[in-house]
Design a protein around this motif. Sequence first.
Motif, PDB file in Angstrom:
ATOM      1  N   ILE A  70       1.286  -7.684 -15.641  1.00 46.45           N
ATOM      2  CA  ILE A  70       0.643  -8.199 -14.434  1.00 46.45           C
ATOM      3  C   ILE A  70       1.405  -9.405 -13.893  1.00 46.45           C
ATOM      4  CG2 ILE A  70      -1.483  -9.187 -13.512  1.00 46.45           C
ATOM      5  CD1 ILE A  70      -2.994  -7.548 -15.668  1.00 46.45           C
ATOM      6  N   ALA A  71       1.840 -10.298 -14.784  1.00 47.32           N
ATOM      7  CA  ALA A  71       2.589 -11.483 -14.346  1.00 47.32           C
ATOM      8  C   ALA A  71       3.899 -11.088 -13.680  1.00 47.32           C
ATOM      9  CB  ALA A  71       2.848 -12.409 -15.535  1.00 47.32           C
ATOM     10  N   ASN A  72       4.602 -10.114 -14.249  1.00 46.00           N
ATOM     11  CA  ASN A  72       5.851  -9.643 -13.645  1.00 46.00           C
ATOM     12  C   ASN A  72       5.599  -9.056 -12.259  1.00 46.00           C
ATOM     13  OD1 ASN A  72       7.652 -10.379 -15.632  1.00 46.00           O
ATOM     14  ND2 ASN A  72       7.520  -8.446 -16.728  1.00 46.00           N
ATOM     15  N   ALA A  73       4.507  -8.302 -12.133  1.00 47.72           N
ATOM     16  CA  ALA A  73       4.192  -7.689 -10.842  1.00 47.72           C
ATOM     17  C   ALA A  73       3.948  -8.747  -9.775  1.00 47.72           C
ATOM     18  CB  ALA A  73       2.962  -6.785 -10.978  1.00 47.72           C
ATOM     19  N   VAL A  74       3.274  -9.832 -10.143  1.00 47.21           N
ATOM     20  CA  VAL A  74       2.971 -10.902  -9.184  1.00 47.21           C
ATOM     21  C   VAL A  74       4.216 -11.730  -8.873  1.00 47.21           C
ATOM     22  CG1 VAL A  74       1.659 -13.035  -8.848  1.00 47.21           C
ATOM     23  CG2 VAL A  74       0.541 -11.013  -9.815  1.00 47.21           C
ATOM     24  N   ALA A  75       4.999 -12.050  -9.901  1.00 49.30           N
ATOM     25  CA  ALA A  75       6.164 -12.925  -9.716  1.00 49.30           C
ATOM     26  C   ALA A  75       7.302 -12.222  -8.989  1.00 49.30           C
ATOM     27  CB  ALA A  75       6.652 -13.449 -11.061  1.00 49.30           C
ATOM     28  N   HIS A  76       7.487 -10.928  -9.241  1.00 49.75           N
ATOM     29  CA  HIS A  76       8.652 -10.226  -8.713  1.00 49.75           C
ATOM     30  C   HIS A  76       8.318  -9.254  -7.587  1.00 49.75           C
ATOM     31  CE1 HIS A  76      10.835 -12.041 -11.923  1.00 49.75           C
ATOM     32  NE2 HIS A  76      10.220 -11.359 -12.865  1.00 49.75           N
ATOM     33  N   ARG A  77       7.089  -9.307  -7.077  1.00 49.83           N
ATOM     34  CA  ARG A  77       6.714  -8.410  -5.999  1.00 49.83           C
ATOM     35  C   ARG A  77       7.361  -8.861  -4.688  1.00 49.83           C
ATOM     36  NH1 ARG A  77       1.203  -8.711  -2.953  1.00 49.83           N
ATOM     37  NH2 ARG A  77       2.695  -8.013  -1.387  1.00 49.83           N
ATOM     38  N   SER A  78       7.354  -7.962  -3.702  1.00 47.80           N
ATOM     39  CA  SER A  78       7.768  -8.324  -2.350  1.00 47.80           C
ATOM     40  C   SER A  78       6.538  -8.770  -1.572  1.00 47.80           C
ATOM     41  CB  SER A  78       8.415  -7.136  -1.642  1.00 47.80           C
ATOM     42  OG  SER A  78       8.556  -7.403  -0.258  1.00 47.80           O
ATOM     43  N   TYR A  79       6.562 -10.020  -1.118  1.00 48.41           N
ATOM     44  CA  TYR A  79       5.457 -10.513  -0.297  1.00 48.41           C
ATOM     45  C   TYR A  79       5.658 -10.157   1.168  1.00 48.41           C
ATOM     46  CZ  TYR A  79       3.536 -12.945  -4.290  1.00 48.41           C
ATOM     47  OH  TYR A  79       2.963 -13.221  -5.503  1.00 48.41           O
ATOM     48  N   LEU A  80       6.731  -9.416   1.468  1.00 47.80           N
ATOM     49  CA  LEU A  80       6.949  -8.917   2.823  1.00 47.80           C
ATOM     50  C   LEU A  80       6.333  -7.538   3.016  1.00 47.80           C
ATOM     51  CD1 LEU A  80      10.675 -10.020   3.202  1.00 47.80           C
ATOM     52  CD2 LEU A  80       8.759 -10.886   4.547  1.00 47.80           C
ATOM     53  N   GLN A  81       6.113  -6.822   1.912  1.00 45.06           N
ATOM     54  CA  GLN A  81       5.540  -5.478   2.001  1.00 45.06           C
ATOM     55  C   GLN A  81       4.042  -5.550   2.278  1.00 45.06           C
ATOM     56  OE1 GLN A  81       6.988  -2.532   1.819  1.00 45.06           O
ATOM     57  NE2 GLN A  81       9.079  -3.121   1.245  1.00 45.06           N
ATOM     58  N   ARG A  82       3.560  -4.580   3.022  1.00 40.40           N
ATOM     59  CA  ARG A  82       2.131  -4.524   3.336  1.00 40.40           C
ATOM     60  C   ARG A  82       1.388  -3.799   2.232  1.00 40.40           C
ATOM     61  NH1 ARG A  82       2.072  -3.083   9.827  1.00 40.40           N
ATOM     62  NH2 ARG A  82       3.345  -4.859  10.485  1.00 40.40           N
ATOM     63  N   GLY A  83       1.166  -4.484   1.165  1.00 38.32           N
ATOM     64  CA  GLY A  83       0.471  -3.904   0.024  1.00 38.32           C
ATOM     65  C   GLY A  83       0.217  -4.971  -1.014  1.00 38.32           C
ATOM     66  N   CYS A  84      -0.800  -4.761  -1.827  1.00 42.56           N
ATOM     67  CA  CYS A  84      -1.136  -5.726  -2.865  1.00 42.56           C
ATOM     68  C   CYS A  84      -0.730  -5.166  -4.227  1.00 42.56           C
ATOM     69  CB  CYS A  84      -2.634  -6.033  -2.853  1.00 42.56           C
ATOM     70  SG  CYS A  84      -3.677  -4.584  -3.174  1.00 42.56           S
ATOM     71  N   VAL A  85      -0.716  -6.034  -5.236  1.00 41.83           N
ATOM     72  CA  VAL A  85      -0.524  -5.589  -6.612  1.00 41.83           C
ATOM     73  C   VAL A  85      -1.764  -4.789  -7.022  1.00 41.83           C
ATOM     74  CG1 VAL A  85      -0.344  -6.343  -9.019  1.00 41.83           C
ATOM     75  CG2 VAL A  85       0.979  -7.513  -7.240  1.00 41.83           C
ATOM     76  N   GLN A  86      -1.548  -3.660  -7.684  1.00 52.69           N
ATOM     77  CA  GLN A  86      -2.664  -2.830  -8.128  1.00 52.69           C
ATOM     78  C   GLN A  86      -2.640  -2.696  -9.651  1.00 52.69           C
ATOM     79  OE1 GLN A  86      -2.299   0.887  -5.941  1.00 52.69           O
ATOM     80  NE2 GLN A  86      -3.631   0.119  -4.321  1.00 52.69           N
ATOM     81  N   VAL A  87      -3.797  -2.929 -10.256  1.00 51.66           N
ATOM     82  CA  VAL A  87      -3.981  -2.758 -11.694  1.00 51.66           C
ATOM     83  C   VAL A  87      -5.032  -1.668 -11.875  1.00 51.66           C
ATOM     84  CG1 VAL A  87      -4.694  -3.849 -13.850  1.00 51.66           C
ATOM     85  CG2 VAL A  87      -3.380  -5.163 -12.164  1.00 51.66           C
ATOM     86  N   ALA A  88      -4.609  -0.520 -12.370  1.00 53.06           N
ATOM     87  CA  ALA A  88      -5.505   0.638 -12.472  1.00 53.06           C
ATOM     88  C   ALA A  88      -5.597   1.097 -13.924  1.00 53.06           C
ATOM     89  CB  ALA A  88      -4.999   1.774 -11.591  1.00 53.06           C
ATOM     90  N   LEU A  89      -6.821   1.205 -14.423  1.00 55.49           N
ATOM     91  CA  LEU A  89      -7.059   1.631 -15.802  1.00 55.49           C
ATOM     92  C   LEU A  89      -7.670   3.031 -15.784  1.00 55.49           C
ATOM     93  CD1 LEU A  89      -6.864   0.534 -18.742  1.00 55.49           C
ATOM     94  CD2 LEU A  89      -9.270  -0.116 -18.527  1.00 55.49           C
TER      95      LEU A  89
END
Length: 516
Positions: free
Chosen positions: A294-313
């Motif tokens: 989860i930390a990697n997804a938040v730190a290395h995501r693109s904040y220019l893309q129109r989408g959020c980080v998703q955590v799905a179980l």
Amino acid sequence: MLEKLRFAHGESDTYEFKVQIPEKHEKFLKTAVAFANGKGGRLIFGVRDQTWEIIGIPPDEVSSARDAVANSIYDACSPHVVADVQVETIQGKSIIVVDVPPGMHKPYYIKKAGLIDGTYVRLGSETRHAGFETIQELLLEGTRYSYDELAQRDIDVSEEEAHALCARITEHARSLDYLSSEPKETKPLTVNQLLNWKLLYRRHQNGPFYPSNGFLLLDGRLDLFPYAYIQCAVFKGTDRRNFLDKKDIYGPIDQQVEDATSFVLEHISLGSRITGPQRQDFYELPVASVREMIANAVAHRSYLQRGCVQVALFDDRLEVTSPGQLSAELSVHELRQGYSRIRNEGIAAVFLYMHLIEKWGTGIPRIYHESELYGLGEPQITAGPSSFRIELFRRPFETDAYGVLDPAQRGTQPAESTAQSRPDQNGRSKQIPPAAAPLTDQQRLLDALRAIADEPKHTYSALSKQLHWTPRKVQYQMGQLVKLGLAARIGSNRSGKWVLTDAAAQDPESSYTDEP
């Protein structure tokens, strides 16, 4: 040369084969541009893909064809792409080999089409048109700035606000000191470090501050970032048709990581094992890997893309999806080997300081290692055109009526059980091996009981240090104690104290439950 071609294993993110030089040069110009926008690549004319059959370029045409390819790439691309174009002879036949270096002045595009329509990137073995958000990221790469370092000059940050963020991040970091390979109390974060990390800027020497995008994200000021949140969900079964629970998590992005991790832990199985007088708890998934994903997804995501980080179980796996494609300079194989490309340098520096992520490049290899120790099978990484996903597989997690694990599951070797299967991306059955019980050092209710018995005035922060938990987890578990009637709070949150009830003092284990 033939051996090098075979080593290439067909077309990839850095290799493309063409039987002949196309009449419309645009067909190979797109690939040259895509290689320049990535980590470079090799374009080979006169060889058939996959079979490496040498077709060759006619001898009387090869020299003029080489010059035509070189001139076309140089003249048609902007900025200029300077490729090394050579003629090689294999099995008595001539081929043309074009080596395109990674560009230093991205984005590269076909002049005739223009920046928006003429920019291309490489995704696996395919050359694709770059979307607007990808072009923005390439422009950032060309400036040597990351998105989180970009300044917001219209916003003021006072001295007090800067110090307040430092204090909050320091407190969070100290609550996670136990995650460090060399645990010790973290030194306080300073405003100078925020300045060095380009998270904060001064308007003039000793003057007021203005923030970067990263500062605002860490401070929880998300008005400018509508997609800077984490979408969590628990689904019934192995697809997204029926969900059981969902939650959208906002606030400072480091706290988002903690809250999303807690969401996962609240929805996976938890068991325990009796070791002498103590009772240890074990989650079915490695907690460190869940947090790292989860930390990697938040730190290395693109904040220019129109989408959020998703955590799905799901019943069979945990998926963490991050907006933005994998850096063109990296392959999935290189990522697994520990290579990294930091998309948001300031945020990554703060997460490293906080122990949310470890040393550069170690996160993915560690997730693979822990998954192997837990017997969960190999994690799956999917690098799509606009997102990056990592999947951690689950396994049956069996306890007795009291929540105690079978002693046969002790250790890191898989317990004897039937392997699961799940469909892969192509619908084929994929075997997931059985797993060993996860091993952690966490103590929940019993350790908390002992802690408050020794010091009734313990704060959440003090308990988090003693038990090596996050303050949020301490708060949740203390709430569980109150629900079970084992503890109570007397007085206010600031000056009150915790007391044990008669039931807890007489026989605390009799009221113990493993339900989260």
